[in-house]
Design a protein around this motif. Structure first.
Motif, PDB file in Angstrom:
ATOM      1  N   GLN A 115       0.964  -1.660  -0.082  1.00  0.00           N
ATOM      2  CA  GLN A 115      -0.058   0.179  -0.200  1.00  0.00           C
ATOM      3  C   GLN A 115       1.171   1.540   0.534  1.00  0.00           C
ATOM      4  O   GLN A 115       0.181   2.424   0.359  1.00  0.00           O
ATOM      5  N   VAL A 116       1.746   0.930   0.041  1.00  0.00           N
ATOM      6  CA  VAL A 116       3.022   2.636  -0.496  1.00  0.00           C
ATOM      7  C   VAL A 116       2.454   3.830  -0.631  1.00  0.00           C
ATOM      8  O   VAL A 116       2.355   4.494  -0.246  1.00  0.00           O
ATOM      9  N   LYS A 117       2.133   3.189  -1.924  1.00  0.00           N
ATOM     10  CA  LYS A 117       1.649   4.494  -2.841  1.00  0.00           C
ATOM     11  C   LYS A 117       1.023   5.453  -2.336  1.00  0.00           C
ATOM     12  O   LYS A 117       0.280   6.471  -2.619  1.00  0.00           O
ATOM     13  N   ILE A 118      -0.476   4.335  -1.509  1.00  0.00           N
ATOM     14  CA  ILE A 118      -1.181   5.025  -0.665  1.00  0.00           C
ATOM     15  C   ILE A 118      -1.241   6.040   0.726  1.00  0.00           C
ATOM     16  O   ILE A 118      -1.054   7.012   0.998  1.00  0.00           O
ATOM     17  N   HIS A 119      -0.131   5.100   0.872  1.00  0.00           N
ATOM     18  CA  HIS A 119       0.169   6.062   2.531  1.00  0.00           C
ATOM     19  C   HIS A 119       1.126   7.681   2.033  1.00  0.00           C
ATOM     20  O   HIS A 119       1.301   7.557   3.036  1.00  0.00           O
ATOM     21  N   ALA A 120       1.870   6.943   1.121  1.00  0.00           N
ATOM     22  CA  ALA A 120       3.073   7.536   0.656  1.00  0.00           C
ATOM     23  C   ALA A 120       2.524   9.221   0.991  1.00  0.00           C
ATOM     24  O   ALA A 120       3.637   9.974   1.373  1.00  0.00           O
ATOM     25  N   LYS A 121       1.563   9.742   0.304  1.00  0.00           N
ATOM     26  CA  LYS A 121       1.018  11.471   0.569  1.00  0.00           C
ATOM     27  C   LYS A 121       0.785  11.623   1.965  1.00  0.00           C
ATOM     28  O   LYS A 121       0.836  12.885   1.317  1.00  0.00           O
ATOM     29  N   PHE A 122       0.884  10.827   2.142  1.00  0.00           N
ATOM     30  CA  PHE A 122       0.582  11.114   4.217  1.00  0.00           C
ATOM     31  C   PHE A 122       1.861  11.233   4.428  1.00  0.00           C
ATOM     32  O   PHE A 122       1.233  11.392   6.868  1.00  0.00           O
ATOM     33  N   GLY A 123       2.954  10.483   3.803  1.00  0.00           N
ATOM     34  CA  GLY A 123       4.367  10.340   4.847  1.00  0.00           C
ATOM     35  C   GLY A 123       4.243   9.685   5.521  1.00  0.00           C
ATOM     36  O   GLY A 123       5.071   9.766   6.497  1.00  0.00           O
TER      37      GLY A 123
END
Ligand code: KG4
Ligand code: ZN
Length: 410
Positions: A51-59
């Motif tokens: 899920q890295v892409k999903i969480h990336a925007k939240f840092g």
């Protein structure tokens, strides 16, 4: 012994099916009597949905988003894993064949995961119970909402199929991942690994996004944490320093890549707790030192060369402390085996520098390191830990199983 394993402790949904055979070709026997033999592991399926892409925007990982994704992913991933393993069979008489009693129980177990229950009823209940011996699941440590989805899912499966459940500590999974040795047989389907006999005492350096631990095993099944971080985990420090340097999440691989071009001696960074007598670690001061350094530099000029130097300096400082303390503990406890595990074990400098330090200072110690592909969270490591260290619970006993976000080894 054939194990279906489920891992949902953080932001990876993972499902694996692995078959364990002892050296003499007998399969599906329980391991304890085979402690001294090489075990062959046939990986029938090994699926990871990141899920890295999903969480990336939240840092960083958002627990409830992770939970929602696990709820969506588990049923289709389980079906894919069973299909790959040639274990998926539709029950022509289902769902009538599935007792009303079991259906009601499953509804109770998954009542807090309505989306998962809906998918479960539609796509799992009509299946014939697969030919597996146990279901293993990570029950901690990790993010509570994420862990609960996996625990409840595994519990529901155990009830529906009447299979034993093996609760597994995520860190034990990272520890045992080090022993999966590629069997050397190329182009063989399914992928096979060998698990060599382990000589004790064993020391494991476990380095992940949530943990930094030195774990001692004087004998099989007995874990003792002899040192751990007092503040940030080393992976967390990599991620935070990456953010300070404006790099994307997860920061570990980004720092490692940037550090290749930098000079680790360009800036003097601290080595926290390097000389303390215990085996504890601390990385938050190192992270803060990087923050102050960056602030002081941004007042002048802060280009890509300086960034690479800082990344290299931070990485070298963190790794030096990890290695020096590990080697010192290894000497004190007169260990015979050293294992490295966890997401940060993917770091090329850590792998190479620890291997070199062992070769130089402890040449008689057997060093085990996970394949790069098995350092991050996965369910194969959970199957292996279940095989080695797990205690089976009957579907009824599974009722009392709780996710434990702060679970510790030992
Ligand atoms: O074990 P893991 O996948 O998840 C947890 O159980 O926490 O570890 C994830 C951590 C992250 O902090 C990530 O930045 C770090 O492992 N990591 C690395 C590297 N690859 C992943 N840290 C340093 N160098 C790497 N190459
Ligand atoms: Zn992990």
């Amino acid at each position: 012994m054939r194990i279906l394993a489920i891992e949902t402790s953080c932001d990876e949904t993972a499902v694996a099916v692995a078959e364990f055979r002892n050296g003499r070709g007998q399969s599906r026997t329980y391991p304890r009597t085979n402690a001294d033999k090489t075990i062959r592991v046939n990986v029938l399926s090994h699926l990871i949905s990141s899920q890295v892409k999903i969480h990336a925007k939240f840092g960083g990982v958002v627990p409830n988003l992770a939970r929602r994704e696990h709820e969506k992913n588990l049923v289709p991933m389980l079906r894919s894993a069973l299909t790959e393993s040639h274990l998926l069979k539709k029950n022509p008489r289902a769902p009538a064949n599935t007792s009303i009693h079991r259906c009601i129980e499953v509804e109770g177990i998954l009542q807090r995961e309505p989306e998962l229950l809906r998918r479960f009823k539609k796509s799992i209940m009509p299946l014939t119970p697969p030919d597996i011996d146990a279901i293993a699941v990570t029950y901690g440590p990790g993010l509570a909402p994420a862990l609960w989805v996996g625990v409840n899912f595994a519990h529901a499966l155990a009830h529906l199929w009447n299979k034993p459940l093996i609760p597994v500590n995520h860190m034990a999974g990272h520890l045992f991942s080090a022993f999966l040795q590629k069997s050397g047989v190329k182009c063989l389907q399914p992928t096979t690994y060998n698990l060599p006999p382990i000589k004790f005492p064993l020391l494991a350096l476990l380095v992940s996004g949530g943990h930094t631990e030195l774990v001692l095993m004087q004998k099989r099944g007995i874990f003792k944490i002899i040192g751990e971080t007092r503040d940030d985990a080393v992976g967390e420090a990599f991620d935070k320093v990456a953010r300070i340097l404006g790099l994307k999440y997860p920061g570990g691989p980004e720092i490692a890549r940037l550090a290749e071009k930098g000079n680790p001696r360009a800036y003097a960074l601290p080595r926290p707790m390097l000389h303390t007598k215990d085996y504890d670690f601390s990385f938050s001061g190192l992270k803060t030192a990087v923050l102050y350094l960056v602030r002081s530099l941004t007042q002048t000029k802060f280009g890509s060369v300086k960034k690479a130097d800082i990344a290299a300096g931070f990485q070298a400082a963190a790794i030096e402390v990890l290695i020096k303390k590990t080697i010192r503990a290894a000497k004190e406890y007169k260990i015979k085996t050293l294992a490295l595990g966890g997401g940060v074990a993917a770091n090329a400098l850590l792998r190479a520098a620890l291997a070199a330090a062992i070769k130089k200072e402890l040449p008689h110690v057997a060093f085990f390191i996970p394949d790069q592909t098995l350092c991050g969270d996965n369910a194969l490591m959970i199957a292996v830990a279940a095989y080695f260290a797990g205690k089976k619970k009957s579907p009824e006993q599974a009722m009392s199983l709780r996710a434990d976000a702060n679970l510790r080894l030992g």
